[in-house]
Design an enzyme around this catalytic site. Structure first.
Site, PDB file in Angstrom:
ATOM      1  N   GLY A  63       0.777  -1.232   0.000  1.00 43.92           N
ATOM      2  CA  GLY A  63       0.000   0.000   0.000  1.00 43.92           C
ATOM      3  C   GLY A  63       0.806   1.278   0.000  1.00 43.92           C
ATOM      4  CB  CYS A 120     -18.003   2.590 -28.265  1.00 44.69           C
ATOM      5  SG  CYS A 120     -19.464   3.241 -29.007  1.00 44.69           S
ATOM      6  CD  GLU A 121     -18.212   2.685 -20.680  1.00 44.33           C
ATOM      7  OE1 GLU A 121     -18.177   1.570 -21.221  1.00 44.33           O
ATOM      8  OE2 GLU A 121     -18.293   2.824 -19.457  1.00 44.33           O
ATOM      9  CE1 TYR A 176      -2.626  -3.140  -8.177  1.00 45.13           C
ATOM     10  CE2 TYR A 176      -1.412  -1.177  -7.521  1.00 45.13           C
ATOM     11  CZ  TYR A 176      -1.838  -2.466  -7.259  1.00 45.13           C
ATOM     12  OH  TYR A 176      -1.479  -3.080  -6.096  1.00 45.13           O
TER      13      TYR A 176
HETATM   14  C1  LIG Z   1      -2.831  -5.105  -3.532  1.00 46.15           C
HETATM   15  C2  LIG Z   1      -2.162  -5.638  -2.354  1.00 46.15           C
HETATM   16  C3  LIG Z   1      -0.877  -5.200  -2.025  1.00 46.15           C
HETATM   17  C4  LIG Z   1      -0.150  -4.148  -2.789  1.00 46.15           C
HETATM   18  O1  LIG Z   1      -0.729  -2.905  -2.751  1.00 46.15           O
HETATM   19  P1  LIG Z   1       0.098  -1.680  -3.327  1.00 46.15           P
HETATM   20  O2  LIG Z   1      -0.759  -0.507  -3.094  1.00 46.15           O
HETATM   21  O3  LIG Z   1       0.320  -1.933  -4.785  1.00 46.15           O
HETATM   22  O4  LIG Z   1       1.381  -1.635  -2.587  1.00 46.15           O
HETATM   23  C5  LIG Z   1      -0.256  -5.796  -0.962  1.00 46.15           C
HETATM   24  N1  LIG Z   1      -0.854  -6.758  -0.240  1.00 46.15           N
HETATM   25  C6  LIG Z   1      -2.082  -7.207  -0.528  1.00 46.15           C
HETATM   26  C7  LIG Z   1      -2.670  -8.279   0.275  1.00 46.15           C
HETATM   27  C8  LIG Z   1      -2.783  -6.647  -1.586  1.00 46.15           C
HETATM   28  O5  LIG Z   1      -4.014  -7.077  -1.843  1.00 46.15           O
END
Ligand SMILES: *Cc1c(COP(=O)(O)O)cnc(C)c1O
Length: 417
Positions: free
Chosen positions: A223, A338-339, A374
Site C-alpha cells: 500500500g 465507445c463509452e 495497475y
Molecule cells: C494489492 C495488495 C498489495 C499491494 O498494494 P500496493 O498498493 O500496490 O502496494 C499488498 N498486499 C495485498 C494483500 C494486496 O491485496
C-alpha cells in the site's frame, strides 16, 4: 514539451521513445528497470520484501524482482503460475498465496508445492486444514479500520471483504486441523501513508499478544503510496521502517521467538517505472470543450475511470514546428472506446476535468506517466481491442517483454471451439 521526470533522466528521452514508437507502434507500455531497482534499494532494511505482483505481473518483471532477492505474493492460480515460470522456488516462503477464498485448482497447487496460504477467511483455513493438515498458513487480520487512495482500495474495516475479523476463531481452526501458523499479516489498503502507521503497528502488537503463538513472520502489508501529483510527497521510508521494526522487536520479545519483518508493496516498486505512450488521432471541439482523442483507452489504463486517479500527462510533438512557441490548450484527454467515460482526466469522484497541455495535433504523441502499477495488469479486451506491448529498459537496452496481442488470438477463444 516532454515532461522531465528526474526519475527517467537520460533514459526515456524523446529520441528513444520515438525509436520505440517506430519499432512497435502505439500504444505501448515502457518500464525502466533502473527505477524499480532504485525503489527496491529503498526497502533494503526490511527482512523480507514481497512484491504484490498484481500491480505489474509480467513474468519478466517478476524475474527482475527475483534477481534482487524479492519474494512474491500471488492472489490467483494464474499468478502462482507466473511466479513459478519466473523461477521462484516455492520453498522458503518465496511464494505466498493471499486471498479470501481457496478455489479447488488453487488448493491443489498450494498443496503440491507447499505454498503458504495467507488466509483472509475462516473458510479458507477450514478448506486447507481438511485437505492438508500441517500446511503453513498466515492469518490476514482485518484490524477493523482501513485506509487507501480510494474507497475501492481500502481493505480494512467492516466495509471491506478482506481479512479475518476474529483472529481467535481463526486460531481455533488452525489448532483443530494442526495447521502450522507461521505469520500474521495486516494490509489496510492501497495508497496508504504514515497517518495510520501507529494504529496499524499497535493492532499488530495487540493481535500477536492476544493469539500468543510463536510465529516466524509479521507482514506490514503493502500500500505504500507514490507521488502522482506534482505536490505529492514521497513517503518517509525510514520512519515507516523504524516504527515497524520497533513493533517487531516488541512482539519478538513478548512471544520469545525470532521474527522477520516483511513488507509487501506493489505500486511502490513499479509505479514510477512505467509510462504509457499513445498517439493523438483527433482534436475536436464540443461546445466549450476541446477533446484530445488517443488510441489508448481505459481498456489499457483503467485507473482514471476506476478511481478518478491523476496521472501526469506530457506531449511529444512529431513536428518541430508544432513544438515552437506552442500555446497551451485546456483539454479533456480521452481514449477511443465507445463509452463516454473513456477519459484520462478526471477530478475526484469521477467528474470529467480538463488538463492544460501544449497544443497538440493529430499525429503527436501523449505520454501518461507513473503507470507501471495497475496499468498493463488491469487492461482488458473491452471494445475488442487487443492487449498492447510492454517494453522493459534494462542494462542500456530496450527489450520487448510482451508482444502485442493479435486480434486473431483474442477471437480464437470463440472461433476455436
Ligand atoms: C494489492 C495488495 C498489495 C499491494 O498494494 P500496493 O498498493 O500496490 O502496494 C499488498 N498486499 C495485498 C494483500 C494486496 O491485496
Amino acid at each position: 514539451m516532454y515532461y522531465k521526470s528526474n526519475l527517467h533522466k537520460k533514459i526515456l528521452t524523446k529520441n528513444k521513445i520515438l525509436y520505440l514508437i517506430k519499432k512497435y507502434k502505439t500504444p505501448i507500455w515502457i518500464y525502466n528497470a533502473d527505477i524499480i531497482i532504485k525503489q527496491i534499494k529503498k526497502l533494503k532494511k526490511f527482512d523480507i520484501v514481497r512484491f504484490a505482483q498484481k500491480s505489474c505481473s509480467n513474468i519478466h518483471i517478476l524475474k527482475l524482482m527475483k534477481k534482487y532477492n524479492i519474494k512474491v505474493d500471488a492472489v490467483s492460480l494464474g499468478e502462482i503460475k507466473r511466479a513459478l515460470i519466473a523461477g521462484f522456488k516455492p520453498k522458503n516462503n518465496n511464494i505466498v498465496f493471499t486471498s479470501d477464498i481457496l478455489e479447488d485448482e488453487v488448493l491443489e497447487k498450494v498443496i503440491k508445492y507447499n505454498i503458504p496460504v495467507n488466509a483472509g477467511s475462516i473458510d479458507m483455513l477450514k478448506k486447507i486444514g481438511k485437505t492438508s493438515p500441517k500446511h503453513p498458513v498466515w492469518i490476514r487480520i482485518n484490524p477493523k479500520f482501513g485506509d487507501g487512495h480510494h474507497i475501492k482500495t481500502n481493505t480494512g474495516g467492516e466495509n471491506s471483504k478482506h481479512g479475518i475479523w476474529n483472529p481467535k476463531q481463526a486460531l481455533s481452526i488452525i489448532k483443530k486441523y494442526h495447521l502450522n501458523l507461521i505469520g500474521l499479516h495486516i494490509h489496510i489498503g492501497s495508497g496508504v501513508n504514515e497517518k495510520n502507521l501507529y494504529k496499524v503497528c499497535n493492532a499488530m502488537k495487540k493481535y500477536s499478544i492476544q493469539l500468543n503463538e510463536k510465529i516466524q513472520f509479521i507482514s506490514a502489508g503493502g500500500g505504500l503510496n507514490i507521488p502522482y501529483k506534482p505536490e505529492d510527497k514521497e513517503i518517509n521510508i525510514d520512519n515507516y521502517f523504524e516504527k515497524w521494526n520497533e513493533t517487531k522487536k516488541i512482539i519478538s520479545s513478548i512471544l520469545n521467538c525470532p521474527i522477520e519483518l516483511e513488507i509487501e508493496p506493489g505500486r511502490f516498486l513499479v509505479g514510477q517505472s512505467g509510462i504509457l505512450v499513445a498517439q493523438v488521432y483527433s482534436v475536436k471541439k464540443m461546445g466549450k470543450n476541446t477533446f484530445v482523442i488517443l488510441n489508448a483507452g481505459f481498456n489499457d489504463l483503467m485507473r482514471p475511470i476506476l478511481y478518478s486517479s491523476y496521472h501526469k500527462i506530457s506531449v511529444l510533438h512529431i513536428n518541430k514546428k508544432n513544438k515552437k512557441n506552442s500555446p497551451t490548450i485546456k483539454c479533456i484527454i480521452a481514449g477511443p472506446l465507445c463509452e463516454s467515460g473513456d477519459i484520462f482526466t478526471f477530478k475526484k469522484k469521477g467528474l470529467i476535468f480538463y488538463r492544460n497541455i501544449p497544443k497538440v495535433y493529430p499525429g503527436d504523441y501523449i505520454i501518461i506517466h507513473d503507470t507501471g502499477a495497475y496499468g498493463a495488469s488491469m487492461s482488458s479486451n473491452y471494445n475488442s481491442r487487443p492487449l498492447i506491448p510492454e517494453i522493459l529498459y534494462k542494462k542500456n537496452k530496450f527489450k520487448l517483454i510482451r508482444r502485442r496481442q493479435k486480434i486473431k488470438e483474442m477471437l480464437n477463444l470463440e472461433t476455436s471451439i
